[in-house]
Design a protein around this motif. Structure first.
Motif, short mmCIF file in Angstrom:
data_model
loop_
_atom_site.label_atom_id
_atom_site.label_comp_id
_atom_site.label_asym_id
_atom_site.label_seq_id
_atom_site.Cartn_x
_atom_site.Cartn_y
_atom_site.Cartn_z
N GLY A 160 -18.25 -0.75 -2.82
CA GLY A 160 -17.27 0.12 -2.71
C GLY A 160 -16.07 0.20 -3.38
N CYS A 161 -16.00 -0.44 -4.48
CA CYS A 161 -14.92 -0.51 -5.39
C CYS A 161 -14.17 0.92 -5.75
CB CYS A 161 -15.32 -1.52 -6.78
SG CYS A 161 -15.63 -3.06 -6.52
N CYS A 162 -15.11 1.91 -6.05
CA CYS A 162 -14.65 3.15 -6.43
C CYS A 162 -13.75 3.69 -5.29
CB CYS A 162 -15.67 3.94 -6.83
SG CYS A 162 -16.62 3.57 -8.36
N GLN A 163 -13.93 3.24 -3.96
CA GLN A 163 -13.41 3.80 -2.95
C GLN A 163 -12.04 3.22 -2.58
OE1 GLN A 163 -14.70 6.48 -1.48
NE2 GLN A 163 -16.66 6.24 -2.69
N LYS A 164 -11.75 2.46 -3.33
CA LYS A 164 -10.34 1.67 -3.20
C LYS A 164 -9.38 2.36 -4.31
CE LYS A 164 -12.37 -2.66 -1.80
NZ LYS A 164 -12.91 -3.87 -1.86
N GLY A 165 -8.39 2.68 -4.24
CA GLY A 165 -7.37 3.22 -5.24
C GLY A 165 -6.56 2.37 -5.77
N LEU A 166 -6.24 2.57 -7.14
CA LEU A 166 -5.58 1.70 -7.85
C LEU A 166 -3.96 2.31 -7.86
CD1 LEU A 166 -7.72 1.26 -11.00
CD2 LEU A 166 -7.03 -0.43 -9.61
N TYR A 167 -3.05 1.50 -7.43
CA TYR A 167 -1.73 1.83 -7.53
C TYR A 167 -1.41 2.10 -8.83
CZ TYR A 167 -0.86 1.60 -2.58
OH TYR A 167 -0.74 1.70 -1.18
N ALA A 168 -0.58 3.25 -9.14
CA ALA A 168 0.22 3.20 -10.20
C ALA A 168 1.63 2.85 -10.34
CB ALA A 168 0.33 4.77 -10.88
N ASN A 169 2.23 2.81 -9.07
CA ASN A 169 3.60 2.15 -8.82
C ASN A 169 3.31 0.72 -7.97
OD1 ASN A 169 4.90 4.99 -9.66
ND2 ASN A 169 3.76 5.73 -8.03
N GLU A 170 4.21 0.05 -8.66
CA GLU A 170 3.99 -1.36 -8.02
C GLU A 170 4.93 -1.79 -7.10
OE1 GLU A 170 3.64 -3.56 -11.52
OE2 GLU A 170 2.48 -2.37 -12.67
N ASP A 171 4.56 -2.40 -5.97
CA ASP A 171 5.55 -2.91 -5.16
C ASP A 171 6.48 -1.74 -4.63
OD1 ASP A 171 4.29 -5.30 -4.64
OD2 ASP A 171 5.45 -6.37 -6.12
N LYS A 172 6.25 -0.59 -4.57
CA LYS A 172 7.24 0.31 -3.89
C LYS A 172 6.61 0.97 -2.84
CE LYS A 172 9.16 1.26 -8.75
NZ LYS A 172 9.40 2.02 -9.57
N LYS A 173 7.30 0.73 -1.56
CA LYS A 173 6.67 1.33 -0.44
C LYS A 173 6.77 2.70 -0.05
CE LYS A 173 6.96 -3.19 2.01
NZ LYS A 173 7.81 -3.95 3.25
#
Length: 251
Positions: free
Chosen positions: A198-211
């Protein structure tokens, strides 16, 4: 009132007619999909009458935009791969899991469990330097993508609207339909959509540590997908990025 009654249609309900069933509520996913399908069909009908010169210009622009967008996914996946080699306390890049009640769209082809990643290595200046460079590369990529979007030809035309519909319309989990509809292609290529991880179903954050900026970027497997690297037990760097200084541990 149905439209046919305006013109005095002979088809009129009588006292022997069966009562009309109440509308069955549809799921949010069905509603999102129907809106996307309606928009695509509408733009497709309108695009048939658009000038051929505009159509060719949109196709040429689409190739550049798609290539640039794919490069961004490649950068983020390499950055994620390197992040897994860093110390556990590092939070420079996150994965975005779906909620427990979120339905997995990918059909599981087998029961293989997700691969076990190697233990993180001690912090390395070379590793950190490579990750810093990747963040810079992704920033430049975003600027190029924005410039491409601003310079799109005939921005209000139906062909352009048809092209962008897959990026702008999203399902109930916030995933663009261009990503959702390409799951089969990822599976055929041997990517994570063909496995149960299910890796593709998890998004990659482009912005880091910004809630306040938690919009994940979705994309399918590339040569930098750490799960595919572990699954195949080999690593072939993508030539679109700089030669890697830190290679994955395969054992």
């Amino acid at each position: 009132m149905p439209f046919w009654s305006w013109k005095g249609s002979k088809t009129k309900p009588t006292h022997t007619s069966k009562p009309v069933d109440r509308t069955v509520p549809v799921s949010k996913e069905t509603e999102c999909r129907e809106k996307y399908k309606y928009a695509k069909n509408r733009y497709r009908r309108l695009s048939a009458d658009e000038n051929y010169r505009y159509q060719d210009a949109v196709k040429e622009w689409a190739g550049k935009y798609t290539e640039e967008a794919a490069l961004g996914i490649l950068i983020l996946q390499r950055l994620h791969r390197l992040q897994l080699l860093g110390p556990r306390s590092s939070k420079k890049l996150h994965r975005h899991p779906r909620g427990e009640d979120g339905q997995i769209l990918t059909t599981v082809r087998d029961s293989m469990p997700p691969p076990i990643y190697v233990e993180p290595i001690p912090e390395d200046s070379c590793l950190e330097a490579e990750m810093t460079q990747l963040r810079k590369d992704y920033w430049k990529h975003q600027l190029r993508l924005q410039e491409l979007y601003r310079g799109r030809p005939h921005p209000t035309g139906p062909n352009m609207a048809l092209l962008l519909a897959g990026h702008e319309y999203r399902n109930e989990h916030g995933q663009p339909y261009d990503f959702v509809d390409s799951q089969r292609e990822c599976a055929k290529a041997g990517g994570c959509c063909a496995r149960s991880c299910g890796c593709c179903q998890k998004g990659l954050y482009a912005n880091e540590d910004k809630k306040d900026q938690t919009s994940p970027v979705y994309g399918h497997c590339t040569l930098e997908c750490v799960c595919c690297i572990r699954f195949r037990q080999c690593y072939v760097p993508d030539g679109r990025l700089s030669p890697p200084k830190t290679k994955p541990l395969l054992r």
